[in-house]
Design an enzyme around this catalytic site. Sequence first.
Site, PDB file in Angstrom:
ATOM      1  N   ASP A   1     -42.997  10.985  -3.920  1.00  0.00           N
ATOM      2  CA  ASP A   1     -42.492   9.631  -4.161  1.00  0.00           C
ATOM      3  C   ASP A   1     -43.144   8.970  -5.371  1.00  0.00           C
ATOM      4  O   ASP A   1     -42.751   7.869  -5.749  1.00  0.00           O
ATOM      5  CB  ASP A   1     -42.735   8.746  -2.931  1.00  0.00           C
ATOM      6  CG  ASP A   1     -42.009   9.258  -1.706  1.00  0.00           C
ATOM      7  OD1 ASP A   1     -40.845   9.647  -1.845  1.00  0.00           O
ATOM      8  OD2 ASP A   1     -42.621   9.279  -0.623  1.00  0.00           O
TER       9      ASP A   1
ATOM     10  N   ASP B   1     -38.535   5.872   1.942  1.00  0.00           N
ATOM     11  CA  ASP B   1     -38.611   7.307   2.175  1.00  0.00           C
ATOM     12  C   ASP B   1     -38.569   7.521   3.690  1.00  0.00           C
ATOM     13  O   ASP B   1     -38.743   6.561   4.453  1.00  0.00           O
ATOM     14  CB  ASP B   1     -39.901   7.864   1.571  1.00  0.00           C
ATOM     15  CG  ASP B   1     -40.042   9.357   1.794  1.00  0.00           C
ATOM     16  OD1 ASP B   1     -39.045  10.080   1.608  1.00  0.00           O
ATOM     17  OD2 ASP B   1     -41.136   9.795   2.168  1.00  0.00           O
TER      18      ASP B   1
ATOM     19  N   ASP C   1     -44.517   7.498   0.713  1.00  0.00           N
ATOM     20  CA  ASP C   1     -45.675   8.021   1.417  1.00  0.00           C
ATOM     21  C   ASP C   1     -46.328   9.199   0.705  1.00  0.00           C
ATOM     22  O   ASP C   1     -47.535   9.325   0.706  1.00  0.00           O
ATOM     23  CB  ASP C   1     -45.239   8.442   2.836  1.00  0.00           C
ATOM     24  CG  ASP C   1     -46.244   9.345   3.517  1.00  0.00           C
ATOM     25  OD1 ASP C   1     -46.021  10.559   3.486  1.00  0.00           O
ATOM     26  OD2 ASP C   1     -47.244   8.817   4.048  1.00  0.00           O
TER      27      ASP C   1
END
Length: 796
Positions: free
Chosen positions: A700, A502, A696
Amino acid sequence: MTQCFHCGLPADGNITAKIDDHPQLFCCEACRLVALTISEGGLSSYYRFRDELAEKPRALNNDFLGYDLPEVQLDFVHRDADNLAVARLSIQGISCAACAWLIEKHLGEQRGVSQVRVNATTRRCTLRWNPETAPLSTLLNEIQRIGYQPLPDRLESNQQQRKAERHQAFMRLGVAGIGMMQVGMVAVALYSGDHYGIEQNWQSFLRWVSLVIATPVVFFSAAPFFLSAARALRAKHLNMDVPVSLAIGLAYTASAFATLTETGDVYFDSVSMFTFFLLLGRFLEMRARHSSAFASENLRQLLPLTVTRMDEAGSKVSVPLNALRPGDQVWVNAGDMIPADGVLTNAQASVDESILTGESLPQIKKRGDSLCAGTLNRESALQMHVVQTGANTQLAAIEQLVEQAALQKPRQIAFADLIAGRFVAAVLVLSVIVAFVWWHIEPERALWVVLSVLVVTCPCALSLATPAALTAGLNRARQLGVLVSGPQVMESLARLTHVVFDKTGTLTEGHLRLLGTVSPGAGAQTGEAESLSIIAALEQYAQHPIADVFRAFDRGLVATDVSVSEGEGVCGCVNGTHYRFGRPEFAAPGVAYPDEDAQVLWQLLAAETEADGQAIPLRWIMLGDCLRESAINAVTELGELNRNVTLLSGDRYSVVADVAKAAGIADWAGEARPADKLHWLNQQQAQGARVLMVGDGINDVPVLSAADISMAMGSATRLAQSKADGILLNGNLTAIPAIIVLSARVQKIIRQNLTWALVYNLVALPAAATGILPPWLAAIGMSASSLVVVLNAMRT
């Protein structure tokens, strides 16, 4: 004694029924009725494919009608896009995959049911049905009819179950630990007595003391091993608990026999020690599993328990979150979570949506813009009109993605179990042959020769080969700055083919930083240090991300007449001069940006003249989210390890492109929402890829759950960490390639340990079978073999 066909308990010869045209015996009417229901429903394949016996059915529950009430269903039932009801259930009595198959098949044939999914590991069921066709109570009764107990999947009941499991495991571990220490002290006296000489009555006394202490260790602490082994044997399957139970049971039985007859050797110390260390490993695994489940059971835990609702007169009243309905007007204070999906009704607001989109900067919302449950109101109180609540919010949609991903997560294969099972089967056959031969050669030595064979081939080293190396690997991973949730992660990291990052908070720092300042080049100017001090004075009472950047530049200046314009900036007097700081349009309308860099958030400090109040630009401020220092090295090292690296982010295309270029990542995608990331991951896995996802935020969580292996940053949300297989404690991304290399080394050591354990057994076995190796020397060999395995594992 004949066993009940359904649950395995002793059967009553008077209770029978024909199952697939074959008469079967049952222990009670409940088991007979359940078996008939399964058979008459065409589901008798369950009895062929189950690997554990079913639990004895409980008495029928007549209270399911209460679950048809809408008020009762609020906590565990919601409506989906097709207006079908979706219930989350916890089902007691599931013991294997065949149970899950049985429930899915039986419920799937009921009228009104659209879909049934059962997770045999978590014992959870997701039921999708038309409540106008069939009430929930009818479906719950159908689950109970086939021998299982359905309950609403509520957080409180799950926590109670984990608490009971943790308490029981701790008690077993404590008894084994105390027994190991006490028997060990007695063993020292016995071994010393054998060497220096000991009177027979004292030796007999110490043996009895050892027997008394070791008995609760075997019958209480080691009980889970015996129960698991018994279930496996009834299902005609050999798992790791079978050799473990044989090792403990045979050594204890032989030692007890030696104590009673005052002949031979005793192994109570080995029994207690082996039991303790096995329980310790399983206890640590259980703690990690419980910790992982704590925050991940329900995403809606992020929402507040109470909300402030406004009536038509504008009065505010605090009500439970469950009482909120579409159409309500809600007041949300600064710093509070938005409790539902809705529309902003006041002029504007600053909302942190990073948990849903990954966007690091707060978003300025205008009247009529949409707001999402779970996002954070940053600067000042707002009013909103509620559109969706509870299970119909976007946050709940992510929760459903998490549940779906959890059902699709690949299972780890217990390779050591397979080897141990086959090895033990061979040893048992060989022991019978040895017993038969020695019974005809020298009957009085037959028992001790067979015992030597069983002791020397005891799979202690084999069962320790994998967990010892994995435990050492986990400790080494901790030193690298990676907290791994369980040993199965170490088994999979070396086989990864793709690493997906990410952006916000992963490849980048995840928070605003001062990137630099620029002089306007004309008009009155101030130095950089002076400008930052003035800004710090203006922002010292503000509570938003931009204000946080300037806390470190506070030099004691005092600002007066401070006024905050929400989403625009701040103004006030410092040392007699009136300053304005914030968006360029607010600080000095009409001024041109020095650069239109998409990654930079430009802010402007301006001073008002006393004559006409005109704003004079003093200093441009560049704010932004910086790439982590370790990102470039991590990507480079992963490339050297022949791993494909991809960047998936919910941020803007231009921002993601710049970050990917800076980090050296060729494969990237921007503006990817949680469902997009999950779709991309499923496509890669369908092509045979093994994917590590590094994330994070809560956005996600679905892809973290579905990835083969997942890692979260140490600064990530608690929920993201709970769904990840590992946590980067110090945020150093170079730990990722390092732990992949570590995983390969751990796998190599595991293979070495397994090879040593098998070679040792193959070499020592002939000596024991021919009577050359006495039982006491076989026990030393067994312990030495285990010690070699542990020492080799410590090289990780």
